[in-house]
Scaffold this active site. Sequence first.
Site, short mmCIF file in Angstrom:
data_model
loop_
_atom_site.label_atom_id
_atom_site.label_comp_id
_atom_site.label_asym_id
_atom_site.label_seq_id
_atom_site.Cartn_x
_atom_site.Cartn_y
_atom_site.Cartn_z
N CYS A 156 0.00 9.79 -7.78
CA CYS A 156 -1.39 9.86 -7.31
C CYS A 156 -1.74 8.61 -6.50
O CYS A 156 -1.90 7.52 -7.06
CB CYS A 156 -2.30 10.01 -8.54
SG CYS A 156 -4.02 9.54 -8.27
N PRO A 158 -4.50 7.58 -4.80
CA PRO A 158 -5.73 6.84 -5.12
C PRO A 158 -5.63 6.07 -6.44
O PRO A 158 -6.26 5.02 -6.59
CB PRO A 158 -6.81 7.94 -5.21
CG PRO A 158 -6.24 9.11 -4.51
CD PRO A 158 -4.75 9.02 -4.65
N CYS A 159 -4.84 6.60 -7.39
CA CYS A 159 -4.64 5.88 -8.66
C CYS A 159 -3.90 4.57 -8.41
O CYS A 159 -4.28 3.51 -8.92
CB CYS A 159 -3.79 6.71 -9.63
SG CYS A 159 -4.44 8.34 -10.02
N ARG A 160 -2.86 4.66 -7.59
CA ARG A 160 -2.04 3.47 -7.31
C ARG A 160 -2.84 2.44 -6.52
O ARG A 160 -2.66 1.23 -6.70
CB ARG A 160 -0.77 3.86 -6.54
CG ARG A 160 0.12 4.91 -7.23
CD ARG A 160 0.70 4.43 -8.56
NE ARG A 160 1.62 3.33 -8.41
CZ ARG A 160 2.93 3.46 -8.16
NH1 ARG A 160 3.47 4.68 -8.07
NH2 ARG A 160 3.71 2.41 -8.05
N ASN A 163 -5.04 0.66 -9.08
CA ASN A 163 -4.36 -0.12 -10.13
C ASN A 163 -4.53 -1.64 -9.99
O ASN A 163 -4.78 -2.31 -11.01
CB ASN A 163 -2.88 0.26 -10.20
CG ASN A 163 -2.66 1.50 -11.05
OD1 ASN A 163 -3.55 1.91 -11.80
ND2 ASN A 163 -1.49 2.11 -10.94
#
Length: 256
Positions: A156, A158-160, A163
Amino acid sequence: DAEKIREFNMMSNEFGKVNKAIQDEYSAMVGSRPNSKDSIYNVLMPRFQENMKKFSESAFKFVQENKDNLAGFFAAGNIDQSLYEQELIAYAEEVKSKFPKNSAVQSFADKMISLKPVSVGQIAPDFELPDAQGVNHKLSDFKGKYVLLDFWASWCAPCREENPNIVKQYQAFKSKNFTVLGVSLDEDKSDWLKAIKDDNLSWTHLSELKRWDGKVTLLYKVEGIPASFLLDPQGKIVAKNLRGADLQQFLEKTLY
């Protein structure tokens, strides 16, 4: 209802014009200064967000004034659910009995009401999942701290991108009774572990390795990631989907 819907559409169009003007301004400015794309975005984005916020406020006011007709329901479908989740759940509970034969209303109401157990103000449902070593952890083990329950995955983007912000907040607040609990929607264990290492995510990580079909993903009604739930030391959900500066501001306000 038709007259009321026309009224709502006219209001909606006014906000739409403002958005379009901001987008046109962005395109024109980037066209003449392509190297300043990021700084132009940073200047114009708050104006765009402010306009969207005002639109949601006006739309919700319209919904409240039109609870007894379907124009209110039409307007409710245009509101940002993440900003007005509790209000829309309350609206859904009211409207469900008013239009028993309208399948669109019933389906919207059922969906909103189903979100109630994982909405702000509720005690987060407990669960137990294994970490990478196969050791099980319960959410309730973390009671006594503020916990960011973070749903993410290595695949994902956008998750990375988010982070590094979570790492920054974790480092800043972990000594102030705050921690993070990661729940990954990965399928491939090696991809999951590589992302944890590459992004320096030094908190507890759990996963069922079942993508969208994990029981906890379903329990928390996660339909898009990143998705997060901020829990207070009693395990109550106090905020959802705080990202970037919003997460930092919330933690500063709450933990200092």
